[in-house]
Write a protein that holds these residues in place. Structure first.
Motif: not given
Length: 331
Positions: A136-146
């Motif tokens: 029932t749990t959606a994925p965890q999403v992360k953002l990274a950048s250079d």
């Protein structure tokens, strides 16, 4: 629909799953216990049973089924001779209960449905089980950048060419897809590093992910101001030069001053070169030796935008004026 028929002793079991994605799954049947009340032997008796998963999504990772909370489980049975008297089931080791309607198992985690059938003359099947995991749990999403990110107040500034990278993690059924949208445009599937729009100004990047049973994370939004303008640089002398036959002439005592202005993030550094020497950091005004000189300068802002070189050609006059008294005889 996928159908699998397994013969165990006198009973024939047929299992099938139906869902909106038509995801087929093999379900392993394991005889876990023997019901001592099933002692009557009957020849040529065939009992069949069907579990149908309806709605939601089902995903098999090669070893077990993962289901969404929207999936319901229906149990059906038939007997070729006397007919079915009752279906009994339990979930996760609870007491057996009479099956009367589809089952919903919405609690996340590993579950087991145990079931057995009884026909009208008293034959009772062994107890079989079906293991699955409710996700029932959606994925965890992360953002990274250079990108070099400069924060001024509540606004985050980045420079042109900055790339963003999205990662997602799902502890159960796994990540099916990652999506993003820039400035409320249509969602796109993330496949490689992305750049924001090329226009200067505020932009919004929204990211989300969906797992293999359809749980989608709430879109996370990140706002950035794209700064594409480099600093403006000027080279000047402390005293206004004199134009002599197209040449700008200054005195040896006159200092050279370089300034740089950046309207968005600010100036990080200024560099200059004299007479094609290597560029060096500008730390304040300086003077030149006598003769003709070429001064070049450039600047970089806090997010990495580097301006073009500008040039100033000057001639430095260090010769002091000469003079003498002239006598004139008047008659």
């Amino acid at each position: 629909m996928f159908r699998k028929i397994i013969l165990v002793g006198l009973f024939c079991f047929t299992l099938s799953f139906i869902n909106a994605q038509d995801t087929s799954s093999d379900i392993a049947l394991v005889d876990t216990t023997t019901d001592n009340t099933a002692s009557t032997e009957v020849e040529n008796t065939t009992t069949s049973k069907e579990i149908t998963a309806v709605g939601g999504s089902i995903f098999n990772n090669g070893s077990i089924d993962y289901v969404s909370a929207k999936v319901s489980f229906s149990i059906e049975a038939s007997d070729d001779l006397s007919g079915i008297e009752a279906l009994h089931y339990n979930v996760d080791g609870s007491l057996f209960d009479l099956y009367t309607e589809p089952l919903f198992i919405k609690e996340e985690g590993l579950h087991t449905i145990n079931y057995k059938m009884e026909d009208k003359v008293g034959n009772i099947s062994s107890v079989y089980k079906y293991d699955f995991i409710t996700d029932t749990t959606a994925p965890q999403v992360k953002l990274a950048s250079d990108a070099v990110v400069i924060k001024k107040g509540v606004t985050q500034y980045i420079g042109k060419g900055s790339k963003f990278y999205i990662t997602a993690y799902d502890a159960l059924s796994g990540v099916q897809s990652i999506n993003y949208a820039v400035d409320s445009t249509e969602n796109k599937e993330y496949v490689s590093a992305i750049e924001l729009a090329s226009e200067k100004g505020l932009h919004v990047l929204a990211i989300s992910a969906t797992d293999n049973v359809g749980n989608t994370s709430v879109a996370a939004e990140y706002s950035y101001f794209l700064d594409i303008d480099a600093p403006v640089v000027t080279i000047a002398s402390a005293k206004e030069p004199i134009d002599i036959n197209g040449e700008l002439v200054i005195a040896g005592s006159t200092s050279i001053i370089i300034t740089a202005i950046d309207a968005d993030t600010g100036v990080k550094a200024v560099y200059y070169s004299v007479d094609d020497s290597d560029f060096m950091p500008y730390n304040g005004e300086f003077k030149l030796s006598s003769g003709k000189h070429t001064i070049k300068a450039k600047a970089i802002d806090l997010v990495g935008n580097t301006g073009e070189e500008i040039t100033l050609n000057v001639t430095v006059d260090t010769v002091m004026p000469q003079g003498k008294v002239m006598l004139t005889e008047n008659k």
